[in-house]
Write a protein that holds these residues in place. Structure first.
Motif, PDB file in Angstrom:
ATOM      1  N   LYS A  17      25.750   9.383  -6.959  1.00 30.22           N
ATOM      2  CA  LYS A  17      24.715   9.750  -8.358  1.00 30.22           C
ATOM      3  C   LYS A  17      24.364   8.900  -8.395  1.00 30.22           C
ATOM      4  CE  LYS A  17      25.466  12.692 -12.077  1.00 30.22           C
ATOM      5  NZ  LYS A  17      25.910  13.720 -13.469  1.00 30.22           N
ATOM      6  N   GLU A  18      22.695   8.593  -8.997  1.00 27.78           N
ATOM      7  CA  GLU A  18      22.286   7.914  -9.413  1.00 27.78           C
ATOM      8  C   GLU A  18      23.297   7.191 -10.867  1.00 27.78           C
ATOM      9  OE1 GLU A  18      18.271   6.893 -10.644  1.00 27.78           O
ATOM     10  OE2 GLU A  18      17.453   7.879  -9.368  1.00 27.78           O
ATOM     11  N   GLY A  19      23.319   6.085 -11.744  1.00 31.91           N
ATOM     12  CA  GLY A  19      23.990   4.952 -12.556  1.00 31.91           C
ATOM     13  C   GLY A  19      24.923   5.708 -12.760  1.00 31.91           C
ATOM     14  N   ARG A  35      24.875   3.081  -7.134  1.00 36.30           N
ATOM     15  CA  ARG A  35      23.098   3.739  -6.654  1.00 36.30           C
ATOM     16  C   ARG A  35      22.666   3.285  -8.559  1.00 36.30           C
ATOM     17  NH1 ARG A  35      21.715   9.597  -4.086  1.00 36.30           N
ATOM     18  NH2 ARG A  35      19.278   9.111  -4.065  1.00 36.30           N
ATOM     19  N   THR A  36      21.791   3.078  -7.998  1.00 37.93           N
ATOM     20  CA  THR A  36      20.284   2.895  -9.334  1.00 37.93           C
ATOM     21  C   THR A  36      18.600   3.349  -8.472  1.00 37.93           C
ATOM     22  OG1 THR A  36      19.602   0.960  -8.523  1.00 37.93           O
ATOM     23  CG2 THR A  36      21.811   0.771  -9.776  1.00 37.93           C
ATOM     24  N   ALA A  37      17.852   3.273 -10.166  1.00 35.39           N
ATOM     25  CA  ALA A  37      16.810   3.837  -9.512  1.00 35.39           C
ATOM     26  C   ALA A  37      16.067   3.075  -9.010  1.00 35.39           C
ATOM     27  CB  ALA A  37      15.671   3.961 -11.172  1.00 35.39           C
ATOM     28  N   VAL A  40      20.569   1.007  -3.254  1.00 35.13           N
ATOM     29  CA  VAL A  40      21.916   1.275  -3.353  1.00 35.13           C
ATOM     30  C   VAL A  40      22.515   0.492  -2.342  1.00 35.13           C
ATOM     31  CG1 VAL A  40      22.929   2.207  -1.728  1.00 35.13           C
ATOM     32  CG2 VAL A  40      21.327   3.323  -3.043  1.00 35.13           C
ATOM     33  N   GLY A  62      22.806   2.573 -16.647  1.00 30.24           N
ATOM     34  CA  GLY A  62      21.995   2.916 -15.090  1.00 30.24           C
ATOM     35  C   GLY A  62      21.655   1.583 -14.178  1.00 30.24           C
ATOM     36  N   CYS A  63      22.127   0.230 -15.228  1.00 28.49           N
ATOM     37  CA  CYS A  63      22.392  -0.712 -13.923  1.00 28.49           C
ATOM     38  C   CYS A  63      23.187  -2.098 -14.299  1.00 28.49           C
ATOM     39  CB  CYS A  63      20.684  -0.924 -14.442  1.00 28.49           C
ATOM     40  SG  CYS A  63      20.035  -1.429 -15.931  1.00 28.49           S
TER      41      CYS A  63
END
Length: 109
Positions: A17-19, A35-37, A40, A62-63
């Motif tokens: 899942k992103e973030g 997993r970021t914007a 991976v 998120g990062c």
């Protein structure tokens, strides 16, 4: 002794899942996958500050990966650099790639 470096499958990108940070084990070694914007990234699961084991968690903003023990933060990117102490050393970034939707990590240890 000859060492053969090879990539092995770790986890499908669709399972990440992103973030978020995901805990995985590969060849008996604990790793975490962020997993970021931007992509991976795979890291050794041990905080360099106090040998604390990272677990699955939400990425800060998120990062950033935040150590749950002392609050040290690290960039969830290809550098793993420290963004907030008390840690002084970056995360150990493991070489990885995505092939046909599968995250693969290079076994070179």
């Amino acid at each position: 002794m000859q060492q053969t470096d090879r990539f092995v499958s770790l986890v499908p990108v669709g399972d990440l899942k992103e973030g978020f940070l995901s805990s995985q084990v590969v060849e008996g070694r604990a790793v975490v996958v962020a997993r970021t914007a931007d992509g991976v990234y795979v890291y050794d699961a041990t905080c360099p500050h106090a040998d604390f084991q990272f677990t699955a968690a939400r990425l800060r903003g998120g990062c950033e990966i935040e150590c749950q023990m002392h609050g040290a933060r690290f960039k969830a990117d290809a550098t793993g650099e420290v963004t907030k102490g008390p840690a002084k050393e970056p995360l150990w970034v493991l070489e990885s790639r995505v092939v046909d939707g599968m995250v693969e990590v290079l076994l070179d240890w």
